[in-house]
Structures are given as structure tokens and as C-alpha cells.
Design a protein around this motif. Structure first.
Motif, mmCIF file in Angstrom:
data_model
loop_
_atom_site.group_PDB
_atom_site.id
_atom_site.type_symbol
_atom_site.label_atom_id
_atom_site.label_comp_id
_atom_site.label_asym_id
_atom_site.label_seq_id
_atom_site.Cartn_x
_atom_site.Cartn_y
_atom_site.Cartn_z
ATOM 1 N N TYR A 92 0.809 -1.218 0.000
ATOM 2 C CA TYR A 92 0.000 0.000 0.000
ATOM 3 C C TYR A 92 0.844 1.272 0.000
ATOM 4 O O TYR A 92 0.374 2.335 0.379
ATOM 5 C CB TYR A 92 -1.006 -0.037 1.157
ATOM 6 C CG TYR A 92 -2.084 -1.066 0.889
ATOM 7 C CD1 TYR A 92 -3.093 -0.811 -0.027
ATOM 8 C CD2 TYR A 92 -2.054 -2.299 1.510
ATOM 9 C CE1 TYR A 92 -4.067 -1.760 -0.305
ATOM 10 C CE2 TYR A 92 -3.033 -3.260 1.250
ATOM 11 C CZ TYR A 92 -4.027 -2.981 0.334
ATOM 12 O OH TYR A 92 -4.982 -3.929 0.056
ATOM 13 N N HIS A 93 2.106 1.138 -0.418
ATOM 14 C CA HIS A 93 2.992 2.284 -0.636
ATOM 15 C C HIS A 93 3.064 3.197 0.593
ATOM 16 O O HIS A 93 3.061 4.427 0.463
ATOM 17 C CB HIS A 93 2.548 3.090 -1.864
ATOM 18 C CG HIS A 93 2.234 2.235 -3.041
ATOM 19 N ND1 HIS A 93 0.963 1.922 -3.406
ATOM 20 C CD2 HIS A 93 3.055 1.587 -3.912
ATOM 21 C CE1 HIS A 93 0.984 1.128 -4.470
ATOM 22 N NE2 HIS A 93 2.250 0.912 -4.797
ATOM 23 N N ALA A 94 3.127 2.599 1.733
ATOM 24 C CA ALA A 94 3.148 3.374 2.976
ATOM 25 C C ALA A 94 4.589 3.562 3.462
ATOM 26 O O ALA A 94 5.511 2.886 3.018
ATOM 27 C CB ALA A 94 2.316 2.672 4.043
ATOM 28 N N LYS A 95 4.721 4.486 4.386
ATOM 29 C CA LYS A 95 6.025 4.776 4.977
ATOM 30 C C LYS A 95 5.866 4.715 6.493
ATOM 31 O O LYS A 95 4.935 5.305 7.055
ATOM 32 C CB LYS A 95 6.491 6.169 4.550
ATOM 33 C CG LYS A 95 7.820 6.575 5.125
ATOM 34 C CD LYS A 95 8.203 7.979 4.675
ATOM 35 C CE LYS A 95 9.470 8.401 5.395
ATOM 36 N NZ LYS A 95 9.814 9.796 5.103
ATOM 37 N N VAL A 96 6.785 3.997 7.146
ATOM 38 C CA VAL A 96 6.774 3.926 8.605
ATOM 39 C C VAL A 96 7.533 5.135 9.140
ATOM 40 O O VAL A 96 8.683 5.367 8.775
ATOM 41 C CB VAL A 96 7.406 2.613 9.110
ATOM 42 C CG1 VAL A 96 7.422 2.577 10.632
ATOM 43 C CG2 VAL A 96 6.670 1.404 8.549
ATOM 44 N N MET A 97 6.871 5.892 9.970
ATOM 45 C CA MET A 97 7.453 7.107 10.533
ATOM 46 C C MET A 97 8.346 6.759 11.724
ATOM 47 O O MET A 97 8.274 5.661 12.275
ATOM 48 C CB MET A 97 6.337 8.062 10.965
ATOM 49 C CG MET A 97 5.298 8.344 9.876
ATOM 50 S SD MET A 97 6.006 9.009 8.368
ATOM 51 C CE MET A 97 6.445 10.632 8.929
ATOM 52 N N ASP A 98 9.163 7.709 12.156
ATOM 53 C CA ASP A 98 10.058 7.502 13.297
ATOM 54 C C ASP A 98 9.305 7.156 14.573
ATOM 55 O O ASP A 98 9.803 6.426 15.419
ATOM 56 C CB ASP A 98 10.931 8.739 13.534
ATOM 57 C CG ASP A 98 11.961 8.928 12.433
ATOM 58 O OD1 ASP A 98 12.290 7.942 11.727
ATOM 59 O OD2 ASP A 98 12.445 10.062 12.273
ATOM 60 N N ASN A 99 8.085 7.682 14.705
ATOM 61 C CA ASN A 99 7.303 7.428 15.924
ATOM 62 C C ASN A 99 6.517 6.116 15.845
ATOM 63 O O ASN A 99 5.738 5.801 16.727
ATOM 64 C CB ASN A 99 6.338 8.584 16.195
ATOM 65 C CG ASN A 99 5.279 8.737 15.111
ATOM 66 O OD1 ASN A 99 5.226 7.969 14.151
ATOM 67 N ND2 ASN A 99 4.432 9.742 15.271
ATOM 68 N N GLY A 100 6.704 5.351 14.748
ATOM 69 C CA GLY A 100 6.008 4.076 14.582
ATOM 70 C C GLY A 100 4.707 4.172 13.817
ATOM 71 O O GLY A 100 4.119 3.158 13.468
ATOM 72 N N GLY A 101 4.241 5.381 13.569
ATOM 73 C CA GLY A 101 3.022 5.564 12.791
ATOM 74 C C GLY A 101 3.263 5.233 11.328
ATOM 75 O O GLY A 101 4.403 5.121 10.873
ATOM 76 N N ILE A 102 2.180 5.064 10.611
ATOM 77 C CA ILE A 102 2.278 4.731 9.192
ATOM 78 C C ILE A 102 1.626 5.849 8.385
ATOM 79 O O ILE A 102 0.504 6.254 8.665
ATOM 80 C CB ILE A 102 1.587 3.386 8.900
ATOM 81 C CG1 ILE A 102 2.212 2.270 9.742
ATOM 82 C CG2 ILE A 102 1.686 3.041 7.417
ATOM 83 C CD1 ILE A 102 1.486 0.952 9.658
ATOM 84 N N GLN A 103 2.369 6.332 7.395
ATOM 85 C CA GLN A 103 1.874 7.411 6.534
ATOM 86 C C GLN A 103 1.581 6.822 5.154
ATOM 87 O O GLN A 103 2.406 6.120 4.570
ATOM 88 C CB GLN A 103 2.917 8.515 6.414
ATOM 89 C CG GLN A 103 2.454 9.701 5.616
ATOM 90 C CD GLN A 103 3.515 10.786 5.576
ATOM 91 O OE1 GLN A 103 4.697 10.541 5.754
ATOM 92 N NE2 GLN A 103 3.078 12.001 5.353
#
Length: 121
Positions: free
Chosen positions: A54-65
Motif C-alpha cells: 500500500y505504498h506506505a512509509k513507517v514514521m520515526d514514531n512508529g506511525g504509518i503514513q
């Protein structure tokens, strides 16, 4: 037991690994923890595949963008299905109140263990 139950119970199961128990019960807890470790590794890889799909990116805080609302909705649907997957090789373990007397558990801990550890009289 579902993947979600396993993931939620894992931190509490770690507490139980420190609990002195009769050897048969201790071995059951050990075996369950071993299965949990293997399954967590497998399902973490599956989760990562969904993140890539789903072309997502894991952020430094663990969230997914996500790049789009459609990707976010697709990920949420597939992720929920993953969390509802039934783990066939995991059976609940019964422990008595007496066996648990040397450990402190919160009501939340007991809730998270539901379906994983059955506390009996």
C-alpha cells in the motif's frame, strides 16, 4: 486464538515466564512463548508486506503514513484480516489462582490474557 489476541497477550506472557511453576506448567508457558515469538516474527513480516503493497512509509514514531486515502483503507482492511487470523497451534493454558500467587497482575493484564491463559479456582 487470533493474531490480535497473541500480540496483546505477549507482554503479559513475558511476566509469566518469570513465575516459578510446576515443571509441566512452566514448560507449557515456555512452549507458548516460543510459538508466540515465531508467530510474531512471521506476522511482522506479513505486516511489512502490507506496508509495501500500500505504498506506505513507517514514521520515526512508529506511525504509518499513506500516499492516498485508498491505500490507507486497503491497508486497514487487509491488516484487520491479518489480525483476525486464527493460530491453530496455540491452545489456552490453565493456571490456578494458587499458581499465580507469586506474581502481580493488573485487571488489564488478566483481560489481555483472556483466551491465552485461563485462570481457574
Amino acid at each position: 486464538m487470533t493474531v490480535q489476541q497473541m500480540m496483546q497477550a505477549f507482554p503479559v506472557l513475558q511476566k509469566l515466564l518469570e513465575l516459578p511453576l510446576p515443571v509441566r506448567k512452566a514448560h507449557k508457558i515456555f512452549s507458548l512463548a516460543k510459538i508466540f515469538n515465531e508467530q510474531r516474527t512471521f506476522f511482522s513480516k506479513e505486516e511489512y508486506k502490507l506496508i509495501e503493497k500500500y505504498h506506505a512509509k513507517v514514521m520515526d514514531n512508529g506511525g504509518i503514513q499513506f500516499q492516498s486515502p485508498e491505500d490507507k483503507m486497503g491497508f486497514a482492511k487487509d491488516h484487520q484480516e491479518l489480525m483476525e487470523y486464527e493460530l491453530a497451534e496455540c491452545e489456552a493454558i490453565e493456571l490456578s489462582f494458587d499458581e499465580l500467587q507469586n506474581i502481580e497482575l493488573t485487571p488489564k493484564d488478566i483481560l489481555l490474557l483472556e483466551g491465552v491463559i485461563n485462570i481457574i479456582e
